[in-house]
Design an enzyme around this catalytic site. Structure first.
Site, PDB file in Angstrom:
ATOM      1  N   ASP A 234       0.814  -1.264   0.090  1.00  9.28           N
ATOM      2  CA  ASP A 234       0.100  -0.113  -0.112  1.00  9.28           C
ATOM      3  C   ASP A 234       1.070   1.294   0.005  1.00  9.28           C
ATOM      4  OD1 ASP A 234      -2.491  -0.964   0.028  1.00  9.28           O
ATOM      5  OD2 ASP A 234      -2.582  -0.941   2.105  1.00  9.28           O
ATOM      6  N   LYS A 256      -0.625   2.403  -7.027  1.00 10.01           N
ATOM      7  CA  LYS A 256      -0.524   2.762  -8.503  1.00 10.01           C
ATOM      8  C   LYS A 256      -1.575   2.196  -9.531  1.00 10.01           C
ATOM      9  CE  LYS A 256       3.824   4.929  -8.870  1.00 10.01           C
ATOM     10  NZ  LYS A 256       5.063   4.077  -8.375  1.00 10.01           N
ATOM     11  N   MET A 371      -9.008   8.960   8.568  1.00  6.09           N
ATOM     12  CA  MET A 371      -9.250   9.436   7.373  1.00  6.09           C
ATOM     13  C   MET A 371     -10.598  10.630   7.498  1.00  6.09           C
ATOM     14  SD  MET A 371      -9.637   5.895   5.160  1.00  6.09           S
ATOM     15  CE  MET A 371     -10.603   5.022   6.503  1.00  6.09           C
TER      16      MET A 371
END
Ligand code: SAH
Length: 441
Positions: A234, A256, A371
């Site tokens: 990750d 990616k 987050m």
């Protein structure tokens, strides 16, 4: 006694080992006996708290009195862990009479067996005897441990695949032995010796890399990483861990992979399954802990559905480590008796949100939001609207445990504006609660 000792690996599973004494020496000796599966009979009037805990947990049999000859009935080995030389000599004499090997902490020269200094690397155990000098044994053991660590470190390994660290003298099937008992349940076919098209299938390990500092991966996680053929990493995993991979390891950068988030996840699942079915040992390296907002469960299910054996190695999660790195304990006596970890990736009023922010606002304890930067203004507004006091301390920790770590302290009503003003960016953890100041002087 000048002759050399004869080294053996004792297979003690289910076999009676008597330990006489319940002090510091016994505390050090008993865990390895239990690890070997020995049926430990501990004879001592008193135990250290650590031994007591094992006795209470039913891991060993404790006879709370001094040694008596019948304690040796059925024993394969005796460990004498008492200081009293007369009592120790009498135990060892009785053991000798019955041809039971006896290790003596008080007098090595009188013992019929010595315990070596040990280092373990996965399935490999190295035992060192120092010719009667335990310190020499430990020095040599430490040197070997260092060598093995270097050898197993991908940076130091030769470019040719070197799998000796996983070599399994008892047959190749052992390579697929689950790394911990829980893994077996996920792998109902046993040790995963299934074959596809004549070839052996590989396996997948979901490994938590920890929050950012490369030293915060677990020992098992690190070992598996050094053994991997393929590493799927990750964005949030510590770059230094990847830096050290062997040149022949295939590194897939999961961050990616294009497409939308769900498509990308399918793609990752497919990579794990395909590589494992082709025989590779795949390490899926995930930031923090694999199961904390990490989609580890989905990856596990995808592997299980494809018949690929999976192991999960927990990681140090940023939800606890990031506050800790900023000097904030998530609980503290007299301050907070709970902590709640919540994802802030959806705004509180988003229809898809599964979080009861109104209910969270009623809690007194620590709230850790992952987050959450993008929605922080809406989150703090919602918490205040439902009753959390505006002056509740709040902190934000960006890139915790790395060299780029930044910490901001504020209050619930001001934190969103302060984050903007300070230009804090993800990845960051927000902590709300009185624990923010628990360790202030
Ligand atoms: N599985 C991870 C969390 C994945 S979700 C874990 O257990 O830590 C990603 C979020 O984790 C980020 O948006 C951020 O909120 C948090 N995070 C991960 N690493 C972090 C770090 N080093 N510092 C601060 N927050 C971090």
């Amino acid at each position: 006694m000048t002759s050399n000792p004869y080294p053996l690996g004792l297979r003690l599973h289910g076999r009676r080992v008597v330990v006489v004494g319940g002090g510091a020496v016994a505390t050090r000796r008993v865990p390895a006996l239990l690890d070997a599966g020995a049926d430990v009979l501990l004879v001592a009037p008193e135990l250290t708290p650590a031994l007591r805990a094992r006795a209470d947990a039913g891991r060993l049999h404790w006879v709370p009195r001094r040694f008596a000859p019948e304690d040796l009935d059925g024993a394969w080995l005796v460990q004498v862990a008492i200081d009293d030389p007369i009592a120790a000599a009498s135990v060892s004499a009785l053991a000798a009479e019955r041809r039971i090997f006896c290790v003596r902490a008080d007098d090595r020269s009188a013992a019929t067996a010595w315990t070596p200094a040990v280092t373990r690397h996965g399935p490999v155990t190295v035992a060192v005897l120092g010719g009667g000098d335990p310190r020499r044994a430990m020095t040599v053991r430490d040197a070997i441990r260092e060598l093995l660590a270097v050898r197993l470190s991908p940076a130091a390994a030769t470019p040719t695949p070197d799998r000796s660290a996983t070599s399994t003298p008892d047959g190749p099937g052992a390579v697929l032995t689950p790394d911990w008992p829980g893994a077996a349940a996920l792998n109902p076919d046993g040790v995963g010796a299934a074959a596809t098209g004549g070839g052996r299938i590989g396996r997948v390990a979901l490994v938590g890399s920890g929050p950012g500092d490369p030293e915060l991966i677990t020992v098992r996680g690190w070992r598996l990483l050094t053994e991997a053929d393929v590493v799927v990493a990750d964005r949030l995993v510590p770059g230094l861990l990847l830096d050290e991979l062997r040149p022949d390891v295939e590194l897939v950068d999961a961050s990616k992979i294009p497409y939308g988030p769900s498509r990308a996840q399918e793609e990752i699942n497919q990579i794990l399954v395909d590589r494992a079915l082709a025989g590779a040992f795949v390490v899926r390296l995930k930031g923090g802990d694999p199961y904390v907002f990490g989609r580890g469960g989905e990856e596990l299910l995808a592997c299980a559905a494809a018949g690929v054996p999976v192991t999960v190695v927990p990681g140090v999660t940023s939800s606890i480590a990031a506050p800790a790195a900023a000097g904030i304990p998530v609980t503290h006596r007299g301050v907070a008796h709970e902590f709640t970890v919540v994802s802030g990736h959806l705004a509180p009023d988003a229809p898809a949100s599964l979080v009861r922010w109104d209910a969270l606002a009623g809690l007194r304890g620590t709230l850790v939001i992952l987050m959450g930067l993008k929605n922080l203004a809406a989150i703090s507004r919602t918490l205040i609207a439902h009753g959390r006091p505006p002056q509740t301390p709040a902190a934000v920790v960006q890139e915790a445990t790395t060299g780029a770590q930044r910490v901001l302290r504020s209050t619930l009503d001001a934190v969103a504006a302060d984050v903007l003003a300070a230009d804090l960016r993800p990845p960051a953890v927000v902590v709300v609660g009185d624990v923010v100041h628990a360790l202030d002087g």
